[in-house]
Write an enzyme that holds these catalytic residues in place. Structure first.
Site, PDB file in Angstrom:
ATOM      1  N   CYS A  10       0.851  -1.177   0.000  1.00 10.41           N
ATOM      2  CA  CYS A  10       0.000   0.000   0.000  1.00 10.41           C
ATOM      3  C   CYS A  10       0.896   1.238   0.000  1.00 10.41           C
ATOM      4  O   CYS A  10       2.127   1.137   0.109  1.00 10.41           O
ATOM      5  CB  CYS A  10      -0.909   0.001   1.223  1.00 10.41           C
ATOM      6  SG  CYS A  10       0.000   0.085   2.795  1.00 10.41           S
ATOM      7  N   HIS A  39       5.509  -5.019   8.817  1.00  8.14           N
ATOM      8  CA  HIS A  39       5.455  -6.389   9.323  1.00  8.14           C
ATOM      9  C   HIS A  39       5.623  -7.406   8.202  1.00  8.14           C
ATOM     10  O   HIS A  39       4.668  -8.056   7.772  1.00  8.14           O
ATOM     11  CB  HIS A  39       4.140  -6.617  10.065  1.00  8.14           C
ATOM     12  CG  HIS A  39       4.106  -5.979  11.413  1.00  8.14           C
ATOM     13  ND1 HIS A  39       2.946  -5.713  12.103  1.00  8.14           N
ATOM     14  CD2 HIS A  39       5.114  -5.543  12.215  1.00  8.14           C
ATOM     15  CE1 HIS A  39       3.237  -5.148  13.263  1.00  8.14           C
ATOM     16  NE2 HIS A  39       4.538  -5.036  13.351  1.00  8.14           N
ATOM     17  N   CYS A  94       2.769   5.868   8.806  1.00  2.63           N
ATOM     18  CA  CYS A  94       1.793   6.016   7.731  1.00  2.63           C
ATOM     19  C   CYS A  94       0.895   7.207   8.026  1.00  2.63           C
ATOM     20  O   CYS A  94       0.376   7.338   9.142  1.00  2.63           O
ATOM     21  CB  CYS A  94       0.956   4.740   7.607  1.00  2.63           C
ATOM     22  SG  CYS A  94      -0.402   4.884   6.424  1.00  2.63           S
ATOM     23  N   HIS A 122      -0.186  -4.547  19.726  1.00  2.00           N
ATOM     24  CA  HIS A 122       0.217  -4.130  18.382  1.00  2.00           C
ATOM     25  C   HIS A 122       0.828  -2.734  18.454  1.00  2.00           C
ATOM     26  O   HIS A 122       0.331  -1.864  19.170  1.00  2.00           O
ATOM     27  CB  HIS A 122      -0.992  -4.141  17.451  1.00  2.00           C
ATOM     28  CG  HIS A 122      -0.669  -3.986  15.991  1.00  2.00           C
ATOM     29  ND1 HIS A 122      -0.343  -2.781  15.428  1.00  2.00           N
ATOM     30  CD2 HIS A 122      -0.598  -4.908  14.994  1.00  2.00           C
ATOM     31  CE1 HIS A 122      -0.107  -2.946  14.136  1.00  2.00           C
ATOM     32  NE2 HIS A 122      -0.249  -4.237  13.855  1.00  2.00           N
ATOM     33  N   GLU A 124       0.766  -0.228  16.517  1.00  2.00           N
ATOM     34  CA  GLU A 124      -0.132   0.873  16.171  1.00  2.00           C
ATOM     35  C   GLU A 124      -1.042   1.220  17.345  1.00  2.00           C
ATOM     36  O   GLU A 124      -1.263   2.398  17.646  1.00  2.00           O
ATOM     37  CB  GLU A 124      -0.970   0.510  14.946  1.00  2.00           C
ATOM     38  CG  GLU A 124      -1.880   1.645  14.520  1.00  2.00           C
ATOM     39  CD  GLU A 124      -2.766   1.297  13.348  1.00  2.00           C
ATOM     40  OE1 GLU A 124      -3.865   1.885  13.256  1.00  2.00           O
ATOM     41  OE2 GLU A 124      -2.376   0.444  12.520  1.00  2.00           O
ATOM     42  N   THR A 162      -5.963   0.606  12.042  1.00  2.00           N
ATOM     43  CA  THR A 162      -6.232   0.751  10.600  1.00  2.00           C
ATOM     44  C   THR A 162      -6.258  -0.566   9.840  1.00  2.00           C
ATOM     45  O   THR A 162      -6.679  -0.590   8.679  1.00  2.00           O
ATOM     46  CB  THR A 162      -5.178   1.667   9.946  1.00  2.00           C
ATOM     47  OG1 THR A 162      -3.882   1.064  10.072  1.00  2.00           O
ATOM     48  CG2 THR A 162      -5.171   3.046  10.574  1.00  2.00           C
ATOM     49  N   CYS A 192      -7.887   1.573   6.885  1.00  2.00           N
ATOM     50  CA  CYS A 192      -7.270   2.224   5.725  1.00  2.00           C
ATOM     51  C   CYS A 192      -7.841   1.669   4.427  1.00  2.00           C
ATOM     52  O   CYS A 192      -8.309   0.538   4.348  1.00  2.00           O
ATOM     53  CB  CYS A 192      -5.754   2.112   5.778  1.00  2.00           C
ATOM     54  SG  CYS A 192      -5.035   0.702   4.947  1.00  2.00           S
ATOM     55  N   SER A 220       1.757  -9.833  10.667  1.00  2.00           N
ATOM     56  CA  SER A 220       1.066  -8.836   9.857  1.00  2.00           C
ATOM     57  C   SER A 220      -0.431  -8.940  10.111  1.00  2.00           C
ATOM     58  O   SER A 220      -1.086  -9.886   9.664  1.00  2.00           O
ATOM     59  CB  SER A 220       1.357  -9.045   8.365  1.00  2.00           C
ATOM     60  OG  SER A 220       0.473  -8.279   7.568  1.00  2.00           O
ATOM     61  N   SER A 221      -0.982  -7.968  10.818  1.00  2.00           N
ATOM     62  CA  SER A 221      -2.397  -8.013  11.175  1.00  2.00           C
ATOM     63  C   SER A 221      -3.283  -8.092   9.941  1.00  2.00           C
ATOM     64  O   SER A 221      -4.222  -8.889   9.884  1.00  2.00           O
ATOM     65  CB  SER A 221      -2.757  -6.774  12.004  1.00  2.00           C
ATOM     66  OG  SER A 221      -4.125  -6.744  12.318  1.00  2.00           O
TER      67      SER A 221
END
Length: 314
Positions: A10, A39, A94, A122, A124, A162, A192, A220-221
């Site tokens: 992305c 990730h 991001c 996490h 984030e 996100t 996102c 990686s979520s």
């Protein structure tokens, strides 16, 4: 065999990876990175080979050195620690995560409790929580809504990580709205665009797949969510792999129709490696099913932007 699109990088991931690469070119070795820049273990290994040094915390970075904050964002406490230790910093957060940070500060400034939908631990979530630690309550699943200890007759705001499942987040918000009638929405959806597009692209093909293969790392979520989305959308089976070496021929014994996709932090070469391996195992060359085109891009951090003729950063 079908490969979903959009898939892979992305705009935020691309910006973060290029940030590390450009920093190494511009400032030379060493360049430190707090946490994984994104990730994906292959991305991290590639950047390590170029001279990046990944650390878990800032106390591993010698004073005065350059450190990059990952795409997942950091709390104000981490920024303060970097300043106190005399570290030079470049922020690769991001911009869509930064938006959530701003929303957290705005809601907290209005005196609103904030229900943050996300996964505990996490990066984030830790960064967002750090913006308003006294105002944020974490909600991980729809069932957690009943355990929230806040008065139900007052306004409360919600935000989300996100990279969550779009459908599960909507379910959680619905439960929150039932319990907190004065629930205040963020000004725009926090999940996102890339996470949503990749989930929608999987939904488009999953019902026709005996097996959906999601390329992405374990931590990686958004990649893990794609496996769940595929199963919920009708795929008979779904597996996550880091790369082609993890493909198990036993998965393929009864899989005639295979779908392939990848998380938002996965280089396209890893997807192509999986597709090539499946062709070697007797499957036809994949046809791409594209849901939408993505054109969004983000500018690099100011320290890495080229100068204009007046010496200003563009």
């Amino acid at each position: 065999m079908v490969v979903a699109a959009p898939r892979g990088y992305c705009a935020g991931v691309d910006r973060a990876v290029v940030t590390v690469e450009k920093a190494l070119e511009q400032f030379g070795r060493p360049v430190y990175v707090r946490k994984q820049i994104v990730h994906n273990k292959h991305v991290v290994q590639t950047l390590e080979a170029k001279g990046a040094i990944f650390v878990d915390e800032l106390d591993e970075v010698p004073s005065g050195e350059l450190v990059i904050f990952s795409a997942h964002g950091v709390s104000p406490q981490v920024r303060a620690e970097a300043q106190a230790r005399g570290l030079r910093t470049i922020d690769a957060t991001c911009p869509l995560v930064t938006k959530v940070h701003h929303e957290a500060k705005r809601f907290a400034g209005q005196g609103l409790p904030i229900l943050l939908i996300g996964h505990g631990g996490h990066e984030e979530v830790e960064g967002t929580t750090g913006e308003a630690p006294d105002s944020i309550v974490l909600v991980e699943t729809p069932d957690d809504v009943d355990d929230v200890e806040l008065p139900t007759g007052q306004p409360v705001a919600w935000l989300s990580q996100t990279t969550l499942s779009v459908d599960e987040t909507a379910q959680t918000v619905g439960r929150l709205r039932d319990r907190f009638p004065q629930l205040v929405d963020p000004p725009s959806d926090d999940i996102c665009y890339a996470t949503q597009n990749r989930q929608d692209a999987v939904k488009q093909i999953a019902a026709h797949c005996d097996l959906m293969i999601v390329v992405g790392s374990r931590n990686s979520s958004n990649s893990v969510r794609l496996v769940e989305v595929a199963l919920e959308a009708g795929a008979k089976a779904a597996r996550r792999v880091d790369d082609a070496s993890e493909l198990d021929p036993a998965w393929l014994t009864e899989a005639r129709n295979i779908g392939v996709t990848s998380g938002a932090s996965v280089p396209e070469r890893l997807v192509q490696g999986v597709l090539d391996r499946l062709v070697e195992l007797g499957y036809p060359v994949a046809e791409e099913e594209r849901l939408v085109d993505e054109s969004l891009s983000f500018s690099l951090p100011p320290q890495l932007r080229p100068h204009d003729q007046r010496g200003r950063r563009r």
